[in-house]
Design a protein around this motif. Structure first.
Motif, PDB file in Angstrom:
ATOM      1  N   GLY A 270       0.811  -1.211   0.000  1.00 25.34           N
ATOM      2  CA  GLY A 270       0.000   0.000   0.000  1.00 25.34           C
ATOM      3  C   GLY A 270       0.839   1.253   0.000  1.00 25.34           C
ATOM      4  N   GLY A 271       1.982   1.212   0.712  1.00 24.23           N
ATOM      5  CA  GLY A 271       2.885   2.361   0.723  1.00 24.23           C
ATOM      6  C   GLY A 271       3.464   2.638  -0.650  1.00 24.23           C
ATOM      7  N   ALA A 272       3.729   1.569  -1.425  1.00 24.73           N
ATOM      8  CA  ALA A 272       4.219   1.763  -2.798  1.00 24.73           C
ATOM      9  C   ALA A 272       3.184   2.506  -3.628  1.00 24.73           C
ATOM     10  CB  ALA A 272       4.549   0.415  -3.428  1.00 24.73           C
ATOM     11  N   ALA A 273       1.911   2.139  -3.448  1.00 29.77           N
ATOM     12  CA  ALA A 273       0.854   2.845  -4.176  1.00 29.77           C
ATOM     13  C   ALA A 273       0.779   4.305  -3.735  1.00 29.77           C
ATOM     14  CB  ALA A 273      -0.488   2.149  -3.934  1.00 29.77           C
ATOM     15  N   LEU A 274       0.923   4.540  -2.435  1.00 28.34           N
ATOM     16  CA  LEU A 274       0.842   5.906  -1.921  1.00 28.34           C
ATOM     17  C   LEU A 274       1.948   6.786  -2.487  1.00 28.34           C
ATOM     18  CD1 LEU A 274      -0.278   8.061   0.037  1.00 28.34           C
ATOM     19  CD2 LEU A 274       1.234   7.091   1.791  1.00 28.34           C
ATOM     20  N   ILE A 275       3.181   6.300  -2.476  1.00 26.01           N
ATOM     21  CA  ILE A 275       4.275   7.162  -2.925  1.00 26.01           C
ATOM     22  C   ILE A 275       4.199   7.412  -4.427  1.00 26.01           C
ATOM     23  CG2 ILE A 275       5.768   6.473  -1.013  1.00 26.01           C
ATOM     24  CD1 ILE A 275       7.327   4.705  -2.902  1.00 26.01           C
ATOM     25  N   MET A 276       3.682   6.449  -5.196  1.00 25.95           N
ATOM     26  CA  MET A 276       3.529   6.687  -6.627  1.00 25.95           C
ATOM     27  C   MET A 276       2.408   7.693  -6.900  1.00 25.95           C
ATOM     28  SD  MET A 276       5.975   5.196  -8.073  1.00 25.95           S
ATOM     29  CE  MET A 276       5.483   5.582  -9.751  1.00 25.95           C
ATOM     30  N   ILE A 277       1.331   7.646  -6.097  1.00 27.27           N
ATOM     31  CA  ILE A 277       0.273   8.650  -6.240  1.00 27.27           C
ATOM     32  C   ILE A 277       0.818  10.036  -5.928  1.00 27.27           C
ATOM     33  CG2 ILE A 277      -1.885   9.484  -5.219  1.00 27.27           C
ATOM     34  CD1 ILE A 277      -2.715   6.553  -4.903  1.00 27.27           C
ATOM     35  N   LEU A 278       1.581  10.144  -4.849  1.00 28.88           N
ATOM     36  CA  LEU A 278       2.161  11.440  -4.486  1.00 28.88           C
ATOM     37  C   LEU A 278       3.165  11.899  -5.533  1.00 28.88           C
ATOM     38  CD1 LEU A 278       2.609  10.926  -0.641  1.00 28.88           C
ATOM     39  CD2 LEU A 278       0.966  12.411  -1.804  1.00 28.88           C
ATOM     40  N   SER A 279       3.877  10.958  -6.135  1.00 28.47           N
ATOM     41  CA  SER A 279       4.787  11.319  -7.224  1.00 28.47           C
ATOM     42  C   SER A 279       4.006  11.918  -8.387  1.00 28.47           C
ATOM     43  CB  SER A 279       5.558  10.082  -7.682  1.00 28.47           C
ATOM     44  OG  SER A 279       6.337  10.365  -8.829  1.00 28.47           O
ATOM     45  N   GLY A 280       2.864  11.289  -8.738  1.00 27.87           N
ATOM     46  CA  GLY A 280       2.032  11.821  -9.809  1.00 27.87           C
ATOM     47  C   GLY A 280       1.505  13.207  -9.501  1.00 27.87           C
ATOM     48  N   LEU A 281       1.102  13.432  -8.245  1.00 19.60           N
ATOM     49  CA  LEU A 281       0.654  14.760  -7.850  1.00 19.60           C
ATOM     50  C   LEU A 281       1.787  15.777  -7.975  1.00 19.60           C
ATOM     51  CD1 LEU A 281      -1.483  13.875  -4.695  1.00 19.60           C
ATOM     52  CD2 LEU A 281      -2.310  14.473  -6.979  1.00 19.60           C
ATOM     53  N   GLY A 282       3.001  15.347  -7.606  1.00 19.47           N
ATOM     54  CA  GLY A 282       4.150  16.234  -7.737  1.00 19.47           C
ATOM     55  C   GLY A 282       4.433  16.583  -9.189  1.00 19.47           C
ATOM     56  N   PHE A 283       4.360  15.589 -10.083  1.00 20.66           N
ATOM     57  CA  PHE A 283       4.541  15.856 -11.509  1.00 20.66           C
ATOM     58  C   PHE A 283       3.519  16.880 -11.994  1.00 20.66           C
ATOM     59  CE2 PHE A 283       7.077  11.936 -11.887  1.00 20.66           C
ATOM     60  CZ  PHE A 283       8.019  12.345 -12.808  1.00 20.66           C
ATOM     61  N   ALA A 284       2.264  16.704 -11.556  1.00 14.08           N
ATOM     62  CA  ALA A 284       1.219  17.623 -11.997  1.00 14.08           C
ATOM     63  C   ALA A 284       1.468  19.029 -11.484  1.00 14.08           C
ATOM     64  CB  ALA A 284      -0.147  17.112 -11.512  1.00 14.08           C
ATOM     65  N   VAL A 285       1.940  19.145 -10.250  1.00 13.58           N
ATOM     66  CA  VAL A 285       2.237  20.472  -9.696  1.00 13.58           C
ATOM     67  C   VAL A 285       3.399  21.116 -10.441  1.00 13.58           C
ATOM     68  CG1 VAL A 285       3.085  21.681  -7.653  1.00 13.58           C
ATOM     69  CG2 VAL A 285       1.293  19.958  -7.419  1.00 13.58           C
ATOM     70  N   GLY A 286       4.457  20.342 -10.680  1.00 18.22           N
ATOM     71  CA  GLY A 286       5.629  20.905 -11.342  1.00 18.22           C
ATOM     72  C   GLY A 286       5.412  21.232 -12.797  1.00 18.22           C
ATOM     73  N   TYR A 287       4.665  20.376 -13.489  1.00 19.83           N
ATOM     74  CA  TYR A 287       4.445  20.573 -14.924  1.00 19.83           C
ATOM     75  C   TYR A 287       3.310  21.538 -15.194  1.00 19.83           C
ATOM     76  CZ  TYR A 287       3.933  19.278 -19.862  1.00 19.83           C
ATOM     77  OH  TYR A 287       3.852  19.300 -21.228  1.00 19.83           O
ATOM     78  N   GLY A 288       2.343  21.595 -14.275  1.00 22.16           N
ATOM     79  CA  GLY A 288       1.252  22.550 -14.406  1.00 22.16           C
ATOM     80  C   GLY A 288       0.200  22.163 -15.419  1.00 22.16           C
ATOM     81  N   LYS A 289       0.133  20.878 -15.769  1.00 19.67           N
ATOM     82  CA  LYS A 289      -0.885  20.434 -16.730  1.00 19.67           C
ATOM     83  C   LYS A 289      -1.854  19.475 -16.042  1.00 19.67           C
ATOM     84  CE  LYS A 289       1.043  22.753 -20.034  1.00 19.67           C
ATOM     85  NZ  LYS A 289       1.729  22.143 -21.171  1.00 19.67           N
ATOM     86  N   GLU A 290      -2.798  18.934 -16.802  1.00 18.57           N
ATOM     87  CA  GLU A 290      -3.826  18.086 -16.220  1.00 18.57           C
ATOM     88  C   GLU A 290      -3.212  16.886 -15.509  1.00 18.57           C
ATOM     89  OE1 GLU A 290      -6.265  16.094 -19.133  1.00 18.57           O
ATOM     90  OE2 GLU A 290      -4.852  16.594 -20.704  1.00 18.57           O
ATOM     91  N   ILE A 291      -3.886  16.494 -14.418  1.00 15.89           N
ATOM     92  CA  ILE A 291      -3.312  15.495 -13.530  1.00 15.89           C
ATOM     93  C   ILE A 291      -3.607  14.064 -13.961  1.00 15.89           C
ATOM     94  CG2 ILE A 291      -5.336  15.542 -12.009  1.00 15.89           C
ATOM     95  CD1 ILE A 291      -3.479  15.044  -9.669  1.00 15.89           C
ATOM     96  N   GLY A 292      -4.760  13.837 -14.646  1.00 13.97           N
ATOM     97  CA  GLY A 292      -5.204  12.481 -14.939  1.00 13.97           C
ATOM     98  C   GLY A 292      -4.189  11.608 -15.651  1.00 13.97           C
ATOM     99  N   PRO A 293      -3.667  12.005 -16.817  1.00 12.12           N
ATOM    100  CA  PRO A 293      -2.725  11.140 -17.535  1.00 12.12           C
ATOM    101  C   PRO A 293      -1.447  10.844 -16.748  1.00 12.12           C
ATOM    102  CG  PRO A 293      -3.600  12.835 -18.989  1.00 12.12           C
ATOM    103  CD  PRO A 293      -4.032  13.195 -17.611  1.00 12.12           C
ATOM    104  N   ILE A 294      -0.920  11.846 -16.042  1.00  9.43           N
ATOM    105  CA  ILE A 294       0.319  11.636 -15.301  1.00  9.43           C
ATOM    106  C   ILE A 294       0.077  10.704 -14.121  1.00  9.43           C
ATOM    107  CG2 ILE A 294       2.156  12.761 -13.998  1.00  9.43           C
ATOM    108  CD1 ILE A 294       1.758  15.225 -15.685  1.00  9.43           C
ATOM    109  N   LEU A 295      -1.039  10.891 -13.426  1.00 14.72           N
ATOM    110  CA  LEU A 295      -1.351  10.026 -12.300  1.00 14.72           C
ATOM    111  C   LEU A 295      -1.568   8.590 -12.772  1.00 14.72           C
ATOM    112  CD1 LEU A 295      -1.810   9.998  -9.266  1.00 14.72           C
ATOM    113  CD2 LEU A 295      -4.228  10.463  -9.674  1.00 14.72           C
ATOM    114  N   GLY A 296      -2.236   8.425 -13.899  1.00 14.51           N
ATOM    115  CA  GLY A 296      -2.415   7.088 -14.455  1.00 14.51           C
ATOM    116  C   GLY A 296      -1.082   6.443 -14.818  1.00 14.51           C
ATOM    117  N   ALA A 297      -0.153   7.241 -15.351  1.00 14.66           N
ATOM    118  CA  ALA A 297       1.173   6.716 -15.697  1.00 14.66           C
ATOM    119  C   ALA A 297       1.907   6.234 -14.455  1.00 14.66           C
ATOM    120  CB  ALA A 297       1.983   7.797 -16.417  1.00 14.66           C
TER     121      ALA A 297
END
Length: 536
Positions: free
Chosen positions: A410-437
């Motif tokens: 579960g922790g692996a899933a959590l850190i990957m979700i937070l990584s996706g949120l970080g990508f979205a914050v840094g890149y400034g684009k829609e979150i869905g595709p990055i979070l799915g990746a």
């Protein structure tokens, strides 16, 4: 750097303080006969493969000069890999891989020192050893010498392997990387005296290592020549400012020597002022807050610090990688070879999506290290004897192990979700595709975790081999595309079968098969745990 122990022994009672050091050193090297060569091989392969890769990317002097000019104006990439000080292949090798080779050397060193100091005390083995004719500071000396041997071998391999690019620069790079390793080896020695837990000693030293990387990144982002004060506050920044292959500054090695000497003397002083098993920062005696009414609650209490640290790190890394996306795609430009490497890592979509997919893939590879560490916490609890009192109550083995595995997977899933949120914050684009990746990396991460569970359940003495599997996946995924390895080699890693998102098409069969494989591995490992005896 290794003269710290003999020099300090004169002030602390002579050779009696170091009696038995040679025997303990041989024993430590024998115990680490697999771990140290693996760390050295992975690190050395990353470094030695870089000149060929860079020659394919920037084969002409004009291309290398253009790269240096672009890096001078690209603060986000400087924060990631540092500034460029020269235009030769050797200088570009030191620029591209020096920071990360130094990080790996530091991690190797802190793990070695903590393993042979605080880990031994925590398990009770050190007390037995000290009852024989062993000097008070012999275990610490043997641990530091083991780290010194590992770093010396790494320096020799790097120097020999890069000598064709220039022997002087190769020697400077090898010594600089080894110097960073020894700085954090002596820092880990201090942490092992201050803390009562090996886990906390590793955590404190890793936190300092993370701070050193952040300081170096912040300094390099604001300065194109490594002259920032923040860069000089970091041992990793010292390696940059040593400038291998770019007019070597040999005096910078004195900073490494001074840091090793000062920290080594402090570690020896602290070691002489405490009893075995004790520490200067004892564990808080309680009463405990909250409820520990289940095995899962106890597992969370034990692992929550690690989960928090990884979560923060992955979110911040996502922000950094997301923020540098535009700069990286500008840097690649019309370089067909660089574009090809990114496409092998991230798929055949547009360059921006390809870069994001490659960076998400790297985050997944690093997350595999988290899940291995979290799963092997079971092995640490068992070998230290802490699992036995828990299992003596109305707690079955599966229930006890399940609490830790929920946190691991579960922790692996959590850190990957937070990584996706970080990508979205840094890149400034829609979150869905990055979070799915980011989420699509989980089946491969879970397969690595399942292998760790299988090894722990069936062959606990060899559970540490899970680190080798995670390291091999990291090496294949990071270096393989740059070396243009055959697809059959890339497919050895479970990450090689994942769809390349964002930008690519979602391919469900391999994702589902990897998830099922992870479940089978976990089930097999738990079955083995139920049937075998616990370590004594």
């Amino acid at each position: 750097m290794t003269a710290v122990a003999p020099a300090f022994a004169v002030r602390t009672g002579g050779s009696r303080q170091l009696a038995g050091t040679g025997t303990l050193l041989r024993f430590a090297l024998r115990r680490d006969r697999s771990m140290i060569p693996l760390w050295v091989a992975i690190n050395a392969l990353m470094v030695l493969s870089m000149p060929g890769t860079l020659k394919g990317l920037y084969g002409t002097a004009a291309q290398r000069a253009d790269l240096a000019d672009q890096m001078a104006t690209n603060s986000s990439l400087r924060a990631m890999v540092g500034p460029v000080f020269g235009e030769s292949l050797g200088a570009l090798t030191a620029w591209r891989i020096g920071v990360y080779a130094a990080l790996l050397a530091a991690v190797m060193s802190l793990l070695v020192v903590v393993r042979h100091t605080r880990d031994e005390e925590e398990s009770g083995r050190q007390e037995l050893i000290s009852s024989a004719m062993v000097g008070r500071r012999a275990p610490l000396t043997a641990a530091l010498l083991t780290a010194a041997v590992a770093n010396a071998v790494l320096a020799l391999v790097i120097t020999g392997g890069l000598a064709g690019q220039g022997a002087t620069g190769a020697l400077a790079l090898g010594l600089g990387i080894a110097g960073v390793g020894m700085v954090f080896a002596t820092m880990a020695a201090i942490a092992a005296q201050l803390t009562e837990s090996a886990r906390l000693a590793r955590g404190l030293t890793s936190a300092v290592l993370g701070a050193a990387f952040v300081l170096r990144a912040a300094g390099d982002a604001g300065s194109s020549d490594g002259s920032s004060v923040l860069t000089w506050f970091s041992p990793i920044g010292w390696l940059e400012n040593e400038r291998p292959y770019a007019g070597e500054r040999w005096w910078v090695l004195l900073l490494f020597a001074a840091a090793v000497l000062v920290q080594g003397v402090l570690a020896y002083t602290l070691a002489g002022r405490r009893d075995i098993g004790m520490s200067f920062l004892p564990t808080r005696p309680g009463p405990a807050t909250g409820r520990l009414g289940s095995a899962g609650a106890l597992a969370w209490r034990l692992q929550r610090g690690g989960v928090l640290g990884w979560s923060v790190g992955f979110f911040l890394a996502g922000v950094v990688y997301g923020g540098m996306t535009d700069g990286a795609t500008d840097l690649v430009g019309d370089n067909d070879k660089a574009r090809e490497i990114f496409q092998r890592m991230g798929g055949q979509s547009g360059l921006t999506d390809t870069f994001l997919a490659a960076m998400v893939g790297i985050m997944g590879l690093v997350a595999a290290l988290y899940i291995v560490a979290s799963v092997l916490r079971l092995n640490g609890e068992e070998t230290s004897g802490r699992a036995e009192p828990v299992l003596a109550n109305a707690v079955g083995r599966l229930r006890w192990a399940g609490g830790h595995l929920v946190i691991a997977f579960g922790g692996a899933a959590l850190i990957m979700i937070l990584s996706g949120l970080g990508f979205a914050v840094g890149y400034g684009k829609e979150i869905g595709p990055i979070l799915g990746a980011c989420l699509v990396q989980l089946p491969a991460i879970w397969v690595i975790g399942g292998l760790a569970v299988l090894l722990y359940g069936v062959l606990p003495q060899g559970a540490a081999a899970a680190w080798g599997m995670a390291g091999a996946a990291l090496l294949i995924g990071w270096v393989g595309p740059a070396l243009d390895l055959p697809q059959a080699v890339l497919d050895i890693s479970p990450f090689g079968h994942l769809p390349k998102l964002p930008g690519g098409e979602m391919d469900w069969p391999p994702v589902l098969l990897l998830t099922a494989l992870a479940a089978v591995l976990v089930a097999a490992g738990l079955t083995g745990l139920r049937r075998r005896d616990l370590s004594t």
